[in-house]
Design a protein around this motif. Structure first.
Motif, short mmCIF file in Angstrom:
data_model
loop_
_atom_site.label_atom_id
_atom_site.label_comp_id
_atom_site.label_asym_id
_atom_site.label_seq_id
_atom_site.Cartn_x
_atom_site.Cartn_y
_atom_site.Cartn_z
N PRO A 1 0.86 -1.19 0.00
CA PRO A 1 0.00 0.00 0.00
C PRO A 1 0.90 1.24 0.00
N PHE A 2 0.30 2.42 0.08
CA PHE A 2 1.09 3.63 0.28
C PHE A 2 1.21 3.79 1.79
N GLY A 3 2.27 3.22 2.36
CA GLY A 3 2.40 3.24 3.81
C GLY A 3 3.86 3.13 4.22
N SER B 1 8.67 21.23 7.70
CA SER B 1 8.29 21.14 6.28
C SER B 1 8.73 19.78 5.77
N PHE B 2 8.14 19.36 4.65
CA PHE B 2 8.56 18.07 4.11
C PHE B 2 8.45 18.05 2.59
N GLU B 3 8.94 16.98 2.01
CA GLU B 3 8.87 16.77 0.57
C GLU B 3 8.49 15.32 0.31
N GLY B 4 8.21 15.02 -0.93
CA GLY B 4 7.91 13.64 -1.32
C GLY B 4 8.38 13.46 -2.75
N LEU B 5 9.24 12.47 -2.96
CA LEU B 5 9.69 12.17 -4.33
C LEU B 5 9.95 10.67 -4.40
N LEU C 1 10.20 3.45 -4.66
CA LEU C 1 10.75 3.82 -3.36
C LEU C 1 10.39 5.29 -3.11
N TYR C 2 9.57 5.51 -2.09
CA TYR C 2 9.16 6.88 -1.76
C TYR C 2 10.23 7.48 -0.85
N ILE C 3 10.66 8.68 -1.20
CA ILE C 3 11.69 9.37 -0.42
C ILE C 3 11.01 10.53 0.29
N ARG C 4 11.15 10.59 1.59
CA ARG C 4 10.48 11.61 2.38
C ARG C 4 11.52 12.46 3.13
N PRO C 5 11.89 13.61 2.57
CA PRO C 5 12.74 14.55 3.29
C PRO C 5 11.89 15.40 4.23
N PRO D 1 0.30 1.86 -4.77
CA PRO D 1 -0.62 2.93 -5.16
C PRO D 1 -1.20 3.70 -3.97
N TYR D 2 -1.41 4.99 -4.18
CA TYR D 2 -1.95 5.88 -3.15
C TYR D 2 -3.44 5.62 -2.95
N PHE D 3 -4.16 5.44 -4.06
CA PHE D 3 -5.60 5.15 -3.96
C PHE D 3 -5.80 3.64 -4.01
N ILE E 1 3.11 26.17 0.07
CA ILE E 1 4.33 25.50 0.54
C ILE E 1 3.94 24.20 1.23
N LYS E 2 4.93 23.35 1.43
CA LYS E 2 4.62 21.99 1.91
C LYS E 2 5.05 21.87 3.36
N ILE E 3 4.14 22.29 4.24
CA ILE E 3 4.46 22.25 5.68
C ILE E 3 3.44 21.38 6.40
N ASN F 1 -0.32 22.37 7.23
CA ASN F 1 -1.39 22.30 6.22
C ASN F 1 -2.08 20.93 6.25
N TYR F 2 -1.30 19.92 6.56
CA TYR F 2 -1.84 18.56 6.52
C TYR F 2 -2.61 18.27 7.80
N ALA F 3 -2.14 18.83 8.93
CA ALA F 3 -2.91 18.71 10.17
C ALA F 3 -4.28 19.34 9.96
N GLY G 1 -7.49 17.00 -2.03
CA GLY G 1 -6.79 16.25 -0.98
C GLY G 1 -5.34 16.70 -0.98
N ALA G 2 -4.42 15.74 -1.00
CA ALA G 2 -2.98 16.07 -1.05
C ALA G 2 -2.46 15.93 -2.47
N ALA G 3 -3.19 16.51 -3.41
CA ALA G 3 -2.79 16.45 -4.82
C ALA G 3 -3.48 17.58 -5.58
N CYS H 1 -3.51 14.74 -9.39
CA CYS H 1 -2.13 14.33 -9.67
C CYS H 1 -1.16 14.79 -8.60
N GLY H 2 -0.16 13.95 -8.38
CA GLY H 2 0.88 14.23 -7.39
C GLY H 2 1.85 13.06 -7.37
N THR H 3 2.92 13.21 -6.61
CA THR H 3 3.92 12.14 -6.53
C THR H 3 3.27 10.85 -6.06
N ALA H 4 2.48 10.93 -4.98
CA ALA H 4 1.82 9.73 -4.47
C ALA H 4 0.69 9.30 -5.40
N ALA H 5 -0.11 10.25 -5.86
CA ALA H 5 -1.31 9.93 -6.65
C ALA H 5 -1.00 9.63 -8.12
#
Ligand code: PLP
Ligand code: COI
Length: 343
Positions: free
Chosen positions: A12-14, A57-61, A124-128, A156-158, A184-186, A189-191, A223-225, A282-286
């Protein structure tokens, strides 16, 4: 190198624990050396600014193992630049692009055995992430920061993968404020999006589609995309200061142009939902996923695009993008960096 006992094609996406993460601290006015860790924990001062005032802050690639066995990382300089904007947006110390890229290369190489095989369709998801680590009780920025990069193999994310997803729309939730931190990706925003996400899930939808927080007239973030629509030969996506400039969306816009499509970045009025032949997120995860149904839960109005299969434009864009990432399509824009492993 022992292969982890994972069902790669069912991931999954986990979070899955990999071997190592890398860390770098900003102290006494400079970034230090990159440190390798095998711990999943971070020692933090109880008054650290990230814990109290959300300096995070974070990123996703992603890194992809290609059909040719090579490992490619997608557009990491773009993530590095956005990481700088995010840091600056909440008064944190920005990490230089080169240092960010060095950390990405290092964390991918150190976790080679967790890069999913090509056939699995996983990556491989990279989370800085960056956090303020100085003790602060008065509301002010930290002097010291830490950047951590962790990795985890993801699917997959979904839950239905590339199949169209169902989303809901409500005016009762805002992800961000009109002149706030949406671009920005902080973490904050997700909380702020968690209740909306929970609401969508309770009602059987994958995510909440937000309208712009100021006038509630235009489509904003999904959502996050990001959100996009297709009308004839035109790819339309919101121009909004409250959405995150998605690197995937930027890439899809280029691919759409390459396919001879017109690209429009502009406000998209809610009513225009009746005019699209395809809509997607659309997004890195989606990646890019078709939206089959948008349910406006406030007005009881449903916009249907088909739950069976993704439309032709989404399908073409998806395969083109994935092909570049997995090395089966020519990388004409130079978006991927091949990681060199020491043999
Ligand atoms: N919008 C939000 C709110 C996101 O969290 C993400 C994910 O990173 C995106 C859009 C998509 O951006 P990207 O394609 O750069 O991953
Ligand atoms: C991404 O697409 O990389 C994201 O960050 C989305 C979400 C998992 C937070």
């Amino acid at each position: 190198m022992e292969t982890p006992n994972l069902e790669w094609d069912k991931l999954p996406f986990g979070y899955v624990k990999a071997d190592y993460n890398v860390r770098c601290t900003y102290k006494d006015g400079k970034w230090g050396d990159i440190v390798v860790s095998d711990s999943e924990y971070v020692p933090l001062h109880i008054a650290a600014s990230c814990l109290h005032y959300g300096q995070e802050s974070f990123e996703g690639l992603k890194a992809f193992r290609g059909a040719d066995g090579k490992v490619r990382v997608f557009r990491m300089e773009e993530n590095a630049k956005r990481f700088i904007r995010s840091a600056e947006g909440i008064s944190m110390q920005p990490m230089p692009v080169e240092k960010f890229c060095e950390m990405v290369r290092m964390v991918v190489k150190l976790n080679e055995r967790f890069i999913p095989p090509y056939e699995s369709g996983a990556s491989l998801y990279i989370r800085p992430l960056e956090i303020g680590i100085s003790p602060k009780i008065g509301v002010s920025p930290a002097e010291e920061y830490m950047v951590i990069m962790l990795v985890t193999p993801v699917g997959p994310y979904f839950k239905n993968g590339f199949k169209p997803t169902k989303v809901c729309l409500s005016r009762d939730y805002d992800r961000v404020a009109p002149k706030g931190t949406g671009s920005i990706k902080i973490g904050g925003n997700y909380a702020a999006s968690l209740n909306a996400g929970q609401k969508a899930h309770e009602l059987g939808y994958s995510v909440m589609l937000y309208l712009d927080p100021k006038e509630k007239k235009y489509l904003d973030e999904c959502g996050a995309a990001n959100f996009y629509g297709v009308k004839g030969n035109t790819y339309v996506t919101p121009a909004s200061e409250t959405i995150l400039p998605s690197i995937t969306n930027k890439s899809l816009r280029q691919l759409a142009r390459d396919m001879g499509m017109t690209v429009e970045e502009r406000h998209i009025p809610y009513e225009e939902l009746t005019e699209f032949e395809e809509v997607g997120t659309c997004g890195t995860a989606a990646v890019c996923t078709a939206i089959g149904l948008i349910d406006d839960i406030d007005e009881g109005r449903k916009f249907e695009y088909g739950m069976e299969d993704a439309g032709p434009v989404t399908t073409k864009l998806y395969h083109k993008l994935r092909g570049i990432q997995y090395g089966t399509e020519p990388d004409t824009h130079g978006w991927c960096e091949v990681i060199e492993f020491d043999k």
